[in-house]
Design a protein around this motif. Structure first.
Motif, PDB file in Angstrom:
ATOM      1  N   ASP A 182       0.839  -1.203   0.000  1.00  0.00           N
ATOM      2  CA  ASP A 182       0.000   0.000   0.000  1.00  0.00           C
ATOM      3  C   ASP A 182       0.873   1.253   0.000  1.00  0.00           C
ATOM      4  OD1 ASP A 182      -2.210  -1.603   0.058  1.00  0.00           O
ATOM      5  OD2 ASP A 182      -2.560  -1.389   2.225  1.00  0.00           O
TER       6      ASP A 182
ATOM      7  N   SER B 232       2.844   2.455  -6.233  1.00  0.00           N
ATOM      8  CA  SER B 232       2.142   2.047  -7.449  1.00  0.00           C
ATOM      9  C   SER B 232       3.102   2.026  -8.635  1.00  0.00           C
ATOM     10  CB  SER B 232       0.972   3.001  -7.734  1.00  0.00           C
ATOM     11  OG  SER B 232       1.454   4.327  -7.908  1.00  0.00           O
ATOM     12  N   TRP B 233       2.714   1.291  -9.671  1.00  0.00           N
ATOM     13  CA  TRP B 233       3.511   1.208 -10.895  1.00  0.00           C
ATOM     14  C   TRP B 233       3.260   2.427 -11.774  1.00  0.00           C
ATOM     15  CZ3 TRP B 233       7.156  -2.195 -10.679  1.00  0.00           C
ATOM     16  CH2 TRP B 233       6.962  -3.415 -10.014  1.00  0.00           C
ATOM     17  N   SER B 234       4.300   2.822 -12.497  1.00  0.00           N
ATOM     18  CA  SER B 234       4.158   3.930 -13.425  1.00  0.00           C
ATOM     19  C   SER B 234       5.269   3.818 -14.471  1.00  0.00           C
ATOM     20  CB  SER B 234       4.256   5.277 -12.688  1.00  0.00           C
ATOM     21  OG  SER B 234       4.042   6.355 -13.589  1.00  0.00           O
TER      22      SER B 234
ATOM     23  N   ILE C  32       8.454   2.653  -9.899  1.00  0.00           N
ATOM     24  CA  ILE C  32       7.566   2.523  -8.740  1.00  0.00           C
ATOM     25  C   ILE C  32       7.522   3.897  -8.096  1.00  0.00           C
ATOM     26  CG2 ILE C  32       7.202   1.432  -6.497  1.00  0.00           C
ATOM     27  CD1 ILE C  32       8.875  -0.932  -7.513  1.00  0.00           C
TER      28      ILE C  32
ATOM     29  N   SER D 154       2.940   7.612  -2.979  1.00  0.00           N
ATOM     30  CA  SER D 154       1.590   8.196  -3.043  1.00  0.00           C
ATOM     31  C   SER D 154       1.627   9.658  -3.461  1.00  0.00           C
ATOM     32  CB  SER D 154       0.900   8.059  -1.685  1.00  0.00           C
ATOM     33  OG  SER D 154       1.674   8.685  -0.669  1.00  0.00           O
TER      34      SER D 154
ATOM     35  N   CYS E 149       3.478  10.615  -5.957  1.00  0.00           N
ATOM     36  CA  CYS E 149       3.886  10.539  -7.377  1.00  0.00           C
ATOM     37  C   CYS E 149       5.367  10.816  -7.588  1.00  0.00           C
ATOM     38  CB  CYS E 149       3.051  11.484  -8.244  1.00  0.00           C
ATOM     39  SG  CYS E 149       1.290  11.081  -8.245  1.00  0.00           S
TER      40      CYS E 149
END
Length: 292
Positions: free
Chosen positions: A167, A170-172, A203, A206, A208
């Protein structure tokens, strides 16, 4: 027979076929030609496919190279010499002559290059096999070089399974706005305009902000693999490399092989490569080579 270097050979299909027959040693040059179909490796009006043969398959001693001065000051030339393949022993003297003839041809091409080069008379050659590098050194052609690197090979059938992210992460993909951070984390002077074109995976937190990332270079190799210090030891570098292989390279890689060049002193990156079941198969250099 006197060595001659052919420019922009008529059949790319033949060149690719020959390189595939010499895997894995031909992998960097093969990938560079295959990646001409991608934005990061696209062919330009200054691209040259150089070889010691044209319409017929070569004998046991041959050379294939890709040259593009417009890529400078990034890597401008990749080459494969049959000298590199221990499974197909040939005539070392003939291969040495071919390498010298190649550089002579490159010198003539530079003379017709209309744009101003950052390093006139000096050519940056990438992922040079140690056997080829020693020939360049023998003739006092190496102006400077990187440290020695291990060539790691990764086989699709051996890659570990991917993982879900915890948590808050996130993937980007690496965004243009991320490039100043990315380039600040490497001592290698990559050109932002070129790196933006290459496939990437990151990766991000939160907020960004990227915390780990990796790219595929124009030769299909794993580049700029990095994890921010406060996130190390949790498998994120391995995860981002694996994600990049699975998402960005799968359509381009049909032979089941990926590769990376890792400095012999970079034990941390070697550890990541080994965690991906990679094996160090030979050694390479990047070299700034005198052509005039």
């Amino acid at each position: 027979m006197e060595t001659s270097i052919k420019d922009n050979v008529g059949s790319l299909e033949l060149v690719l076929k020959v390189l595939k027959q010499h895997l894995p040693y031909s992998l960097p040059t093969l990938r560079r030609l295959q990646f001409m179909e991608t934005p990061g490796g696209s062919k330009t009006s200054n691209s040259h496919i150089l070889s010691t043969f044209d319409t017929e398959a070569p004998g046991k001693n041959f050379l294939i190279a890709f040259l593009d001065f417009s890529r400078g000051p990034d890597t401008e030339l990749w080459l494969y010499s049959s000298l590199e393949n221990p499974a197909t022993p040939g005539d070392d003297a003939v291969c040495e002559e071919q390498i010298l003839k190649l550089l002579a041809r490159v010198r003539k091409i530079e003379g017709n290059y209309e744009a101003q080069r950052v390093t006139p008379g000096i050519l940056l050659i990438g992922s040079i096999h140690t056997r080829v590098f020693k020939i360049l050194q023998k003739h006092s052609l190496v102006k400077s070089q990187t440290s020695e690197h291990f060539k790691f090979l990764f086989r699709v059938k051996d890659l570990p399974l991917g993982r879900a992210l915890p948590d808050g992460l996130s993937w980007s993909e690496v965004r243009p706005s991320d490039m100043p951070l990315i380039l600040s984390r490497t001592p290698i002077p990559y050109q932002e305009r070129m790196m933006k074109l290459n496939p990437s995976t990151s990766i991000e937190s939160s907020t960004c902000i990227p915390i780990a990332w990796a790219f595929l270079g124009p030769d299909g190799s794993l580049k700029l693999l990095h994890c921010e210090e406060e996130y190390r030891g949790r498998g994120f570098a391995k995860a981002v490399a694996l994600k990049l292989f699975n998402d960005s390279a799968v359509d381009l890689v049909q032979d089941g092989l990926y590769h990376a060049d890792v400095a012999v002193e970079n034990l941390q990156s070697q550890g990541v490569c080994k965690s991906l079941k990679g094996t160090a198969e030979w050694t390479t250099y990047w070299g700034w080579v005198t052509i005039s």
